[in-house]
Design a protein around this motif. Structure first.
Motif, PDB file in Angstrom:
ATOM      1  N   UNK A  79      -1.432  -0.037  16.382  1.00  0.00           N
ATOM      2  CA  UNK A  79      -1.296  -1.643  16.889  1.00  0.00           C
ATOM      3  C   UNK A  79      -2.330  -2.204  17.477  1.00  0.00           C
ATOM      4  N   UNK A  80      -3.252  -1.457  18.143  1.00  0.00           N
ATOM      5  CA  UNK A  80      -4.409  -1.869  18.882  1.00  0.00           C
ATOM      6  C   UNK A  80      -5.631  -2.090  17.940  1.00  0.00           C
ATOM      7  N   UNK A  81      -6.585  -2.503  18.502  1.00  0.00           N
ATOM      8  CA  UNK A  81      -7.773  -2.715  17.722  1.00  0.00           C
ATOM      9  C   UNK A  81      -8.616  -1.643  17.495  1.00  0.00           C
ATOM     10  N   UNK A  82      -8.325  -0.619  18.302  1.00  0.00           N
ATOM     11  CA  UNK A  82      -9.204   0.713  18.108  1.00  0.00           C
ATOM     12  C   UNK A  82      -8.428   1.931  18.573  1.00  0.00           C
ATOM     13  N   UNK A 117      -1.905  -3.430  13.756  1.00  0.00           N
ATOM     14  CA  UNK A 117      -0.875  -3.441  12.848  1.00  0.00           C
ATOM     15  C   UNK A 117       0.465  -2.734  13.918  1.00  0.00           C
ATOM     16  N   UNK A 118       0.953  -3.687  14.319  1.00  0.00           N
ATOM     17  CA  UNK A 118       2.573  -3.213  15.110  1.00  0.00           C
ATOM     18  C   UNK A 118       3.578  -2.954  13.980  1.00  0.00           C
ATOM     19  N   UNK A 119       4.195  -1.777  14.415  1.00  0.00           N
ATOM     20  CA  UNK A 119       5.281  -1.349  13.566  1.00  0.00           C
ATOM     21  C   UNK A 119       6.679  -2.220  13.748  1.00  0.00           C
ATOM     22  N   UNK A 150       0.955  -1.244  -0.011  1.00  0.00           N
ATOM     23  CA  UNK A 150       0.014   0.107  -0.209  1.00  0.00           C
ATOM     24  C   UNK A 150       0.834   1.205  -0.044  1.00  0.00           C
ATOM     25  N   UNK A 151       0.481   2.343  -0.928  1.00  0.00           N
ATOM     26  CA  UNK A 151       1.307   3.549  -0.975  1.00  0.00           C
ATOM     27  C   UNK A 151       0.432   4.657  -0.634  1.00  0.00           C
ATOM     28  N   UNK A 211      13.436   8.389  -1.724  1.00  0.00           N
ATOM     29  CA  UNK A 211      12.247   8.379  -2.456  1.00  0.00           C
ATOM     30  C   UNK A 211      10.922   8.217  -1.574  1.00  0.00           C
ATOM     31  N   UNK A 212      11.176   7.852  -0.340  1.00  0.00           N
ATOM     32  CA  UNK A 212       9.852   7.705   0.791  1.00  0.00           C
ATOM     33  C   UNK A 212      10.567   6.873   2.067  1.00  0.00           C
ATOM     34  N   UNK A 213       9.192   6.387   2.571  1.00  0.00           N
ATOM     35  CA  UNK A 213       9.599   5.648   3.890  1.00  0.00           C
ATOM     36  C   UNK A 213       8.979   4.250   3.567  1.00  0.00           C
ATOM     37  N   UNK A 214       9.443   3.162   3.983  1.00  0.00           N
ATOM     38  CA  UNK A 214       9.012   1.993   4.060  1.00  0.00           C
ATOM     39  C   UNK A 214       8.620   1.472   5.452  1.00  0.00           C
ATOM     40  N   UNK A 215       7.483   1.039   5.838  1.00  0.00           N
ATOM     41  CA  UNK A 215       7.249   0.725   7.206  1.00  0.00           C
ATOM     42  C   UNK A 215       6.617  -1.061   6.963  1.00  0.00           C
ATOM     43  N   UNK A 216       7.553  -1.535   7.844  1.00  0.00           N
ATOM     44  CA  UNK A 216       6.946  -2.882   8.115  1.00  0.00           C
ATOM     45  C   UNK A 216       6.074  -3.048   9.111  1.00  0.00           C
ATOM     46  N   UNK A 217       4.709  -3.497   8.967  1.00  0.00           N
ATOM     47  CA  UNK A 217       3.744  -3.464  10.365  1.00  0.00           C
ATOM     48  C   UNK A 217       2.965  -4.703  10.128  1.00  0.00           C
ATOM     49  N   UNK A 218       3.368  -5.668  11.020  1.00  0.00           N
ATOM     50  CA  UNK A 218       2.371  -6.752  10.879  1.00  0.00           C
ATOM     51  C   UNK A 218       2.757  -7.585   9.860  1.00  0.00           C
ATOM     52  N   UNK A 219       1.917  -8.220   9.062  1.00  0.00           N
ATOM     53  CA  UNK A 219       2.029  -8.673   7.727  1.00  0.00           C
ATOM     54  C   UNK A 219       2.243  -8.019   6.608  1.00  0.00           C
TER      55      UNK A 219
END
Length: 400
Positions: free
Chosen positions: A36-39, A171-173, A2-3, A181-189
């Motif tokens: 990262x939490x559900x809400x 989604x936990x980072x 996703x971008x 060119x930007x920033x890539x974030x790995x968050x959960x899957x």
């Protein structure tokens, strides 16, 4: 993958206020919040005392002083616009012993420097306005109020979505990689790409800053604030919020009586070191968090310089009677059976490498990232001014 044009990490009130500000100011931007939490509002935003702070305590010219005063008006305007209940009931800062009087005078002077209208009351006038409160005198702060900040945060989130933004929960980072060119974030899957990133991660802000490659001169230390709730028969015990005169050397305001927007009254908080960053219960323990705290030289210096205070706070935590004694200094009718369980909170407090407390907000940045690194109370009151400052900084730095 996703971008987005802008990603905000953190679904507390500062994060969603920032996302709302960007969505409103730059309607063409694609915006997403990662939480990262559900809400939203599950940590400091949803576990504070709900006070709309006036800005009495903060150093004149500091970000806290400036943003808090602006934030009172912005918070109340937002509540009115969206029909969110609030009550500008005012606050009494009560002197209970002779040593408090010069501190109260100094606090009144600071209030005037901060442009606030604060009234000095003698003991007779205090008793007239609050018959069940005892003191040598008080400062009356009329602009202080109460609200449910979790309700505000969720409404802000709804505004972000209404403007086309997304809220990505659960989604936990795990990783942040910045390149030209930007920033890539790995968050959960998920892997998420952004042109620019804003981090408003509360107690985890320093960890994410380090994950981004920043070298820091501070570390966030968790202090648990424990509260009690008075029984329903005490719902009318006070008409205003009742605070003690604080120690100006400390970032904590002392145990106070707070009228809540739900119609009941809470007592608290104290401030005890938490043995987990999200350790809301007394027995919560994280080996990683404890090792991080005690291996940090700045905390060891802070603990050495404040050992007596720390032991006193821990004793108050362990003894309900000691906790009660703090309240009885200004409200002598309270009894041990009046104190019922209530949810605790965690305050994320920046401790500098030299062992001093950083009282003000801290905002840092890299080429494509802005980090809100230290945002303790009054961050909830100040959330919209903080958001404005962050977006202004991003606009200048990133050329928006």
């Amino acid at each position: 993958m996703s971008t987005y044009d802008v990603v905000i990490i953190g679904g507390g009130i500062v994060g969603v206020a920032t996302a709302m500000r960007i969505s409103d100011r730059y309607p063409g931007f694609s915006v997403a919040i990662i939480e990262k939490e559900a809400d939203l509002a599950q940590h400091q935003t949803g576990r504070n005392s709900g006070v709309i702070h006036a800005g009495v305590y903060y150093k004149p010219g500091s970000l806290k002083a400036l943003f808090c005063k602006e934030g009172v008006e912005a918070t109340i305007a937002f509540c009115r616009q969206h029909s969110i209940p609030f009550d500008q009931c005012g606050k009494m800062i009560v002197a209970t012993k002779p040593d408090d009087l010069p501190r109260m005078t100094a606090l009144h002077g600071r209030s005037k420097e901060n442009g606030l209208n604060v009234e000095v009351l003698d003991a007779k006038e205090l008793a007239r306005r609050e018959p069940r409160i005892t003191g040598l005198g008080a400062l009356f702060v009329p602009t202080t109020g109460i609200v449910d900040y979790a309700v505000i945060a969720r409404k802000m989130g709804a505004e972000v979505v209404r403007h086309g933004g997304e809220i990505l929960t659960g989604l936990k980072v795990e990783a942040i990689k910045e390149d030209p060119n930007g920033v890539t974030i790995e968050a959960g899957p998920r892997t998420i790409k952004a042109r620019h990133l804003i981090v408003c991660a509360g107690i985890m802000a320093d960890r994410l800053a380090k994950l981004s490659g920043l070298t820091l001169d501070f570390q966030l230390v968790p202090f648990r604030g424990e509260y009690y709730r008075l029984g329903p028969h005490k719902n009318d015990i006070v008409s205003h919020l009742i605070y003690p005169v604080p120690d100006p050397a400390l970032p904590f305001l002392g145990v106070h009586l707070t009228r809540m927007i739900g119609g009941y009254v809470t007592v608290g908080p104290n401030a005890v070191l938490a043995f987990a960053r999200e350790g809301y219960r007394f027995g919560d323990f994280s080996f990683k968090d404890v090792a991080e705290i005690f291996s940090y030289r700045g905390f060891r210096v802070f603990a050495k310089n404040n050992l007596r205070l720390g032991l006193s706070e821990m004793a108050n935590s362990l003894s309900k009677r000691r906790y009660l004694a703090l309240c009885r200094q200004y409200c002598p009718e309270l009894k041990i059976d009046d104190l019922e369980p209530y949810r605790p909170g965690i305050r994320a407090q920046a401790v500098m490498s030299d062992g001093t407390i950083e009282h003000d907000f801290i905002i840092r940045s890299t080429a494509r990232i802005v980090h809100v690194c230290n945002a303790p109370s009054p961050a909830a009151t100040s959330s919209m001014p903080i958001a404005r400052a962050v977006v202004d900084r991003a606009a200048t730095q990133f050329g928006w």
